[in-house]
Design a protein around this motif. Structure first.
Motif, mmCIF file in Angstrom:
data_model
loop_
_atom_site.group_PDB
_atom_site.id
_atom_site.type_symbol
_atom_site.label_atom_id
_atom_site.label_comp_id
_atom_site.label_asym_id
_atom_site.label_seq_id
_atom_site.Cartn_x
_atom_site.Cartn_y
_atom_site.Cartn_z
ATOM 1 N N SER A 11 -1.716 9.541 0.633
ATOM 2 C CA SER A 11 -2.752 8.512 0.795
ATOM 3 C C SER A 11 -2.616 7.430 -0.270
ATOM 4 O O SER A 11 -2.750 6.239 0.024
ATOM 5 N N MET A 12 -2.349 7.832 -1.499
ATOM 6 C CA MET A 12 -2.206 6.852 -2.581
ATOM 7 C C MET A 12 -0.944 6.011 -2.412
ATOM 8 O O MET A 12 -0.946 4.818 -2.715
ATOM 9 N N GLN A 13 0.137 6.610 -1.907
ATOM 10 C CA GLN A 13 1.358 5.837 -1.652
ATOM 11 C C GLN A 13 1.104 4.767 -0.597
ATOM 12 O O GLN A 13 1.563 3.628 -0.729
ATOM 13 N N ILE A 14 0.368 5.122 0.440
ATOM 14 C CA ILE A 14 0.059 4.156 1.491
ATOM 15 C C ILE A 14 -0.790 3.020 0.929
ATOM 16 O O ILE A 14 -0.499 1.838 1.159
ATOM 17 N N ILE A 15 -1.832 3.353 0.181
ATOM 18 C CA ILE A 15 -2.695 2.331 -0.409
ATOM 19 C C ILE A 15 -1.886 1.402 -1.302
ATOM 20 O O ILE A 15 -1.964 0.173 -1.193
#
Length: 166
Positions: A11-15
């Protein structure tokens, strides 16, 4: 009552990828966005996230200055952790892009980024381009005279342009 867990690395990589590649205002202001996964409590029938009484897959908030000083990010995306598991990769990206779209960097004279007393960028939440709250019964009874119908008309026109048969 929901239970919360930190967002996973995916999720953090996508953000972070979206901010870097598609949200130049957020990137320029060095906006920090965190993520939490919400899970329904045991024996609960309520969804872990809701917006105006409706279940939500995700929502975003601007963190208060007090929270920022305590080490929290500038904004935080909360995601229904069970729903996340069922999304395809592109759906996950679209979901995060939707939530990031809500974040608007505040600007002052000459376009300078406004900052709070701690030197962090000031943000506000941007409203949706369309917001629909209708009752089918009202449309069925009053047709084009219904304000519910009036809300749907511009959305329907826009959708017709997007769809292959439009």
């Amino acid at each position: 009552m929901a239970t919360y867990r930190p967002g996973n690395p995916e999720s953090m990589q996508i953000i972070n990828r979206l901010i870097k590649n598609k949200f130049s205002d957020l990137r320029e202001a060095n906006v920090e966005v965190g993520c939490l996964f919400a899970y329904a409590s045991e024996n609960s029938t309520a969804p872990p996230l809701s917006m105006n009484g409706w279940p939500a897959v995700a929502k975003v908030r601007v963190c208060s200055q007090k929270d920022r000083v305590a080490g929290m990010p500038d904004a935080q995306i909360m995601v229904d952790g069970e729903q996340w598991k069922n999304l395809r990769d592109r759906q996950k990206e679209a979901l995060m892009a939707h939530e990031l779209e809500h974040l608007e960097v505040q600007r002052g004279e000459g376009g300078t980024i406004k900052e709070d007393d701690c030197g962090r960028p000031k943000l506000k939440l941007k409203l949706h381009d369309f917001q629909i709250g209708v009752f089918k019964k009202n449309i069925e009874e009053y047709g084009e005279d219904s304000l519910d119908h009036a809300q749907l008309s511009p959305v329907a026109e826009y959708i017709q342009k997007l769809l292959p048969w439009g």
